[in-house]
Design a protein around this motif. Structure first.
Motif, short mmCIF file in Angstrom:
data_model
loop_
_atom_site.label_atom_id
_atom_site.label_comp_id
_atom_site.label_asym_id
_atom_site.label_seq_id
_atom_site.Cartn_x
_atom_site.Cartn_y
_atom_site.Cartn_z
N GLY A 1 1.68 3.41 47.65
CA GLY A 1 0.86 4.48 47.08
C GLY A 1 0.08 5.20 48.16
N ARG A 2 -1.22 5.28 48.00
CA ARG A 2 -2.06 5.99 48.97
C ARG A 2 -2.09 5.29 50.32
NH1 ARG A 2 -7.06 3.82 49.73
NH2 ARG A 2 -7.69 2.13 48.33
N LEU A 3 -1.62 4.04 50.35
CA LEU A 3 -1.61 3.28 51.60
C LEU A 3 -0.25 3.32 52.30
CD1 LEU A 3 -3.61 0.08 50.52
CD2 LEU A 3 -4.46 2.15 51.64
N THR A 4 0.64 4.18 51.83
CA THR A 4 1.96 4.30 52.44
C THR A 4 1.81 4.65 53.93
OG1 THR A 4 2.98 5.02 50.38
CG2 THR A 4 4.15 5.57 52.43
N GLY A 5 2.49 3.88 54.77
CA GLY A 5 2.40 4.09 56.21
C GLY A 5 1.30 3.30 56.87
N LEU A 6 0.43 2.70 56.06
CA LEU A 6 -0.66 1.88 56.59
C LEU A 6 -0.39 0.41 56.25
CD1 LEU A 6 -3.71 4.05 55.45
CD2 LEU A 6 -2.83 3.80 57.79
N PRO A 7 -1.01 -0.52 56.96
CA PRO A 7 -0.82 -1.94 56.62
C PRO A 7 -1.45 -2.29 55.28
CG PRO A 7 -2.48 -1.69 58.35
CD PRO A 7 -1.86 -0.35 58.16
N GLY A 8 -0.65 -2.94 54.44
CA GLY A 8 -1.18 -3.44 53.18
C GLY A 8 -1.64 -4.87 53.32
N ALA A 9 -1.02 -5.61 54.24
CA ALA A 9 -1.39 -7.00 54.51
C ALA A 9 -0.98 -7.35 55.93
CB ALA A 9 -0.73 -7.94 53.51
N LEU A 10 -1.77 -8.22 56.54
CA LEU A 10 -1.46 -8.72 57.88
C LEU A 10 -0.86 -10.11 57.78
CD1 LEU A 10 -4.73 -7.69 59.77
CD2 LEU A 10 -2.56 -6.43 59.64
N LEU A 11 0.13 -10.40 58.61
CA LEU A 11 0.77 -11.71 58.65
C LEU A 11 0.13 -12.52 59.78
CD1 LEU A 11 4.46 -10.51 58.23
CD2 LEU A 11 2.77 -11.06 56.47
N LEU A 12 -0.40 -13.69 59.44
CA LEU A 12 -1.23 -14.46 60.36
C LEU A 12 -0.57 -15.75 60.80
CD1 LEU A 12 -4.63 -14.12 58.47
CD2 LEU A 12 -3.69 -12.60 60.22
N LEU B 1 -6.66 -0.64 62.71
CA LEU B 1 -5.66 -1.70 62.83
C LEU B 1 -4.26 -1.12 62.86
CD1 LEU B 1 -7.15 -4.38 60.42
CD2 LEU B 1 -6.61 -4.73 62.84
N SER B 2 -4.04 -0.09 62.06
CA SER B 2 -2.72 0.53 62.01
C SER B 2 -2.32 1.05 63.38
CB SER B 2 -2.72 1.68 61.00
OG SER B 2 -1.46 2.32 60.97
N ALA B 3 -3.26 1.68 64.08
CA ALA B 3 -2.97 2.21 65.41
C ALA B 3 -2.67 1.09 66.40
CB ALA B 3 -4.15 3.05 65.90
N LEU B 4 -3.43 0.01 66.35
CA LEU B 4 -3.23 -1.12 67.25
C LEU B 4 -1.90 -1.81 66.99
CD1 LEU B 4 -6.82 -2.65 67.16
CD2 LEU B 4 -5.77 -1.47 69.08
N LEU B 5 -1.54 -1.93 65.71
CA LEU B 5 -0.30 -2.61 65.35
C LEU B 5 0.92 -1.82 65.81
CD1 LEU B 5 -1.32 -3.74 61.76
CD2 LEU B 5 -1.03 -5.23 63.75
N ARG B 6 0.84 -0.51 65.75
CA ARG B 6 1.99 0.31 66.16
C ARG B 6 2.20 0.21 67.67
NH1 ARG B 6 3.79 2.77 61.81
NH2 ARG B 6 2.33 3.15 60.08
N HIS C 1 6.95 -5.89 59.33
CA HIS C 1 6.97 -5.24 60.64
C HIS C 1 6.34 -6.23 61.63
CE1 HIS C 1 7.77 -1.03 59.18
NE2 HIS C 1 7.36 -1.61 58.05
N TRP C 2 7.10 -6.62 62.66
CA TRP C 2 6.60 -7.61 63.61
C TRP C 2 5.84 -6.94 64.73
CZ3 TRP C 2 7.12 -11.45 60.69
CH2 TRP C 2 8.29 -11.71 59.97
N VAL C 3 4.88 -7.70 65.29
CA VAL C 3 4.12 -7.20 66.43
C VAL C 3 4.00 -8.31 67.48
CG1 VAL C 3 2.78 -5.56 65.07
CG2 VAL C 3 1.87 -7.86 65.47
N LEU C 4 3.78 -7.93 68.71
CA LEU C 4 3.52 -8.92 69.75
C LEU C 4 2.23 -9.65 69.42
CD1 LEU C 4 4.32 -6.67 72.85
CD2 LEU C 4 5.78 -8.47 71.89
N PRO C 5 2.22 -10.96 69.55
CA PRO C 5 1.05 -11.75 69.11
C PRO C 5 -0.11 -11.66 70.10
CG PRO C 5 2.73 -13.20 70.03
CD PRO C 5 3.33 -11.83 70.02
N ARG C 6 -0.73 -10.49 70.13
CA ARG C 6 -1.82 -10.25 71.09
C ARG C 6 -3.18 -10.10 70.41
NH1 ARG C 6 1.23 -5.39 74.46
NH2 ARG C 6 2.73 -6.69 75.60
N LEU C 7 -3.19 -9.73 69.14
CA LEU C 7 -4.45 -9.46 68.45
C LEU C 7 -4.93 -10.69 67.71
CD1 LEU C 7 -3.51 -5.98 66.94
CD2 LEU C 7 -4.90 -6.42 68.98
N VAL C 8 -6.24 -10.98 67.84
CA VAL C 8 -6.85 -12.12 67.18
C VAL C 8 -7.78 -11.63 66.09
CG1 VAL C 8 -8.31 -14.16 67.45
CG2 VAL C 8 -6.68 -13.53 69.25
N SER C 9 -7.66 -12.20 64.92
CA SER C 9 -8.50 -11.83 63.79
C SER C 9 -9.38 -13.00 63.37
CB SER C 9 -7.63 -11.40 62.60
OG SER C 9 -6.86 -12.50 62.15
#
Length: 320
Positions: free
Chosen positions: A220-231, A257-262, A281-289
């Motif tokens: 919906g309005r979040l199309t193109g943005l992260p809906g959930a992060l995989l931890l 977060l969207s910018a950092l993930l891309r 969508h996979w990302v390099l495991p560099r960001l800590v939450s």
């Protein structure tokens, strides 16, 4: 025997301490980590159990059928929670999950599951008794009626309750590694189907650091943005998936977060083993939450996680 009315369970609203009006106006019960159920006992020796959604789940829990015999000759509708206990006597939702959803399974399958993970029924309210509806009665009257039934059996029980001392009760559940407490206004009537402020649930939350290994797209309005992060967290040198978090962000945080993930995007899954998620969508495991959660499942997944903040001060190597 009377015809028992169909009743939707009353729901608690999330909240915190201090309680409105002061502790002496509230009863405090331990929050159960199980499957909400209404027990319909027509007085003929049978028992029917309905889930929060109204589904008939009676066949899934054969060890609870004997409750009907306890009420032979009288009618009742009781509110409670089905739990499966671990070796320490604590509710274990992961163990209960192996029983849920077996309603339409063959009896032999259900019987085997019952032997592996027997359940217990915690009964905390009475809504109908004999010929009388108790919905309009205050909590104190309903609790007195419930305690008068003498429901102490191998497969069912009535939980303890204290009036006041909510802070001490919450701390006691935290020390025992339980989910939290439910506070019920002493004067409250039972409100079927309502998420009421007369019942307040307070969870014990745990804070942990986790590595972001991917994300699921929003809709919906979040199309193109992260809906959930995989931890994930490190275990024996590997990044092990511990679940996803999709709540607790502001719109600004989501965009950042969207910018950092891309920037960190990769085609390789960083988790071992690869988690059973579709469309990740996979990302390099560099960001800590930093996230909060209520408990973990037996498999180590976070339950009820919520985003707290990004931790740029921590390196992934620091996260166990």
């Amino acid at each position: 025997m009377v015809t028992l009315p169909s009743i939707a369970p009353m729901l608690a609203s999330p909240g915190g301490l201090p309680l409105p009006g002061g502790d002496d106006r509230w009863a405090v019960e331990t929050k159960q980590d199980g499957q909400r159920v209404l027990a319909y006992l027509p007085g003929d020796g049978t028992a029917l159990f309905r889930s929060r959604s109204g589904e008939n789940i009676t066949s899934g829990y054969p060890e609870l059928q004997a409750l009907g015999e306890v009420f032979r000759g009288t009618s009742a509708v009781l509110d409670g929670e089905i739990v499966a206990l671990d070796e320490r006597g604590r509710a274990d939702f992961g163990r209960l999950a192996s029983r849920m959803g077996l309603v339409r399974s063959p009896a032999a399958v259900i019987s085997r599951a019952a032997r592996r993970a027997p359940v217990h029924l915690v009964l905390f309210d009475v809504l109908f008794l004999g010929d009388d509806s108790l919905l309009a009665e205050p909590y104190t009257e309903r609790r007195e009626a419930l305690e008068s039934l003498g429901l102490a059996g191998e497969r069912w029980s009535v939980p303890g309750v204290v009036v006041g001392n909510s802070e001490q009760a919450l701390e006691a559940t935290r020390a025992a590694e339980l989910e939290g407490i439910v506070c019920k206004r002493l004067t409250s009537r039972y409100e079927p189907g309502v998420r009421s402020r007369s019942w307040i649930k307070i969870r014990n939350l745990v804070t942990t650091d986790a590595i972001i290994g991917g994300w699921m797209p929003g809709k919906g309005r979040l199309t193109g943005l992260p809906g959930a992060l995989l931890l994930g967290q490190r275990h024996e040198g590997r990044l092990r998936y511990i679940g996803n978090v999709g709540t607790g962000w502001s719109e600004r945080e989501r965009a950042e977060l969207s910018a950092l993930l891309r920037v960190a995007a990769t085609t390789d899954c960083p988790f071992t083993p690869v988690p059973p998620v579709t469309g990740a969508h996979w990302v390099l495991p560099r960001l800590v939450s930093e996230v909060t959660y209520a408990t973990r499942t037996r498999a180590g997944y976070l339950r009820h996680p919520s985003w707290h903040r990004l931790r740029p001060d921590l390196a992934p190597e620091d996260i166990a």
